[in-house]
Design a protein around this motif. Structure first.
Motif, PDB file in Angstrom:
ATOM      1  N   ARG A  84       0.809  -1.228   0.000  1.00 15.21           N
ATOM      2  CA  ARG A  84       0.000   0.000   0.000  1.00 15.21           C
ATOM      3  C   ARG A  84       0.842   1.278   0.000  1.00 15.21           C
ATOM      4  O   ARG A  84       0.456   2.295   0.574  1.00 15.21           O
ATOM      5  N   ASP A 106       4.129   1.206   6.787  1.00 17.17           N
ATOM      6  CA  ASP A 106       4.246   0.544   5.494  1.00 17.17           C
ATOM      7  C   ASP A 106       5.550   0.911   4.799  1.00 17.17           C
ATOM      8  O   ASP A 106       6.183   0.067   4.146  1.00 17.17           O
ATOM      9  N   LEU A 175      -8.085  -0.384   5.228  1.00 13.28           N
ATOM     10  CA  LEU A 175      -6.928  -0.426   4.337  1.00 13.28           C
ATOM     11  C   LEU A 175      -7.199   0.314   3.027  1.00 13.28           C
ATOM     12  O   LEU A 175      -6.304   0.965   2.486  1.00 13.28           O
ATOM     13  N   SER A 179      -5.069   3.460   1.481  1.00 12.30           N
ATOM     14  CA  SER A 179      -4.565   3.531   0.106  1.00 12.30           C
ATOM     15  C   SER A 179      -5.020   4.804  -0.585  1.00 12.30           C
ATOM     16  O   SER A 179      -4.248   5.449  -1.315  1.00 12.30           O
TER      17      SER A 179
END
Length: 235
Positions: A84, A106, A175, A179
């Motif tokens: 992501r 991330d 999620l 993104s």
């Protein structure tokens, strides 16, 4: 990444990289390391949904240097996308400055994985024999393309499994929102991005590189600085 989680990943990878390990044992250790990395990403996302200050959106620049800079940049993109993060490739000397965007946790995962995979790719290329009569650079570029494609698919599968194991649609929504927020940040910084034209590779190393990608350890050795040159591959 928590020190406890990092210690577990390091132990698994040390076992997977032991020359005395069978391919089956190495694959099992690798699968567990990948699972831990993916689970960590979901856990951090859920924590940030409750307290956004724990995991802000950020960016970092990774210098990807020659030789095979474009191919290594492709590997970085293959790692970043399933985790992501988004990357923008900018020409920098004879290499590229890859501008990465993502949530802090991330970006950390991408850095861990990419650093490890560069080393593994270098070892794999050194062990791969170039067929007689084929240009070494063409073979190695296609090898790296196969390696990156399989690594990206494996990471995507691990991420999907982690989401499925963590609680269903609500996690997927969290999620997806992350993104979207990353993509908006990219658009703010680069409002006129263009998609690069697809490459045509003539070498025959794709299958060999893909096989190496299936064996690759999807973990890392540690967290490195936000901007540093990527390690070179043997020409």
């Amino acid at each position: 990444m928590s020190q406890a989680m990092l210690a577990k990943v390091r132990k698994l990878l040390a076992k997977a990289e032991d020359p005395a390990c069978t391919p089956e044992e190495s694959a099992a250790f690798t699968a567990k390391a990948t699972e831990l990395i993916a689970r960590y990403g979901v856990d951090r996302a859920l924590l940030a949904a409750r307290d956004p200050t724990t995991d802000p959106v950020g960016d970092r620049v990774v210098e990807v240097v020659a030789p095979y800079a474009r191919d290594k940049a492709g590997l970085l993109a293959a790692v970043a996308d399933p985790l992501r993060c988004r990357c923008v490739r900018r020409r920098h000397g004879d290499g590229f400055a890859m501008h990465l965007f993502g949530f802090a946790s991330d970006l950390e995962r991408v850095d861990l994985l990419f650093t490890s995979l560069l080393v593994q790719a270098a070892h794999g290329l050194a062990a791969a024999g170039v067929p007689a009569g084929e240009h070494p650079a063409a073979f190695r570029r296609s090898w790296l393309a196969g390696f990156a494609q399989v690594v990206g698919a494996r990471l995507a599968a691990a991420e999907a499994d982690a989401v499925a194991d963590s609680g269903g649609p609500s996690v997927a929504l969290v999620l997806a929102d992350r993104s979207d927020r990353v993509q908006r940040r990219v658009a703010e910084v680069y409002p006129r991005l263009r998609t690069a034209a697809p490459r045509r590779l003539a070498g025959t190393g794709f299958g060999s590189g893909a096989a190496a990608g299936r064996r690759a350890d999807l973990g890392g050795r540690g967290v490195t600085p936000a901007a540093r040159p990527a390690r070179g591959l043997t020409r």
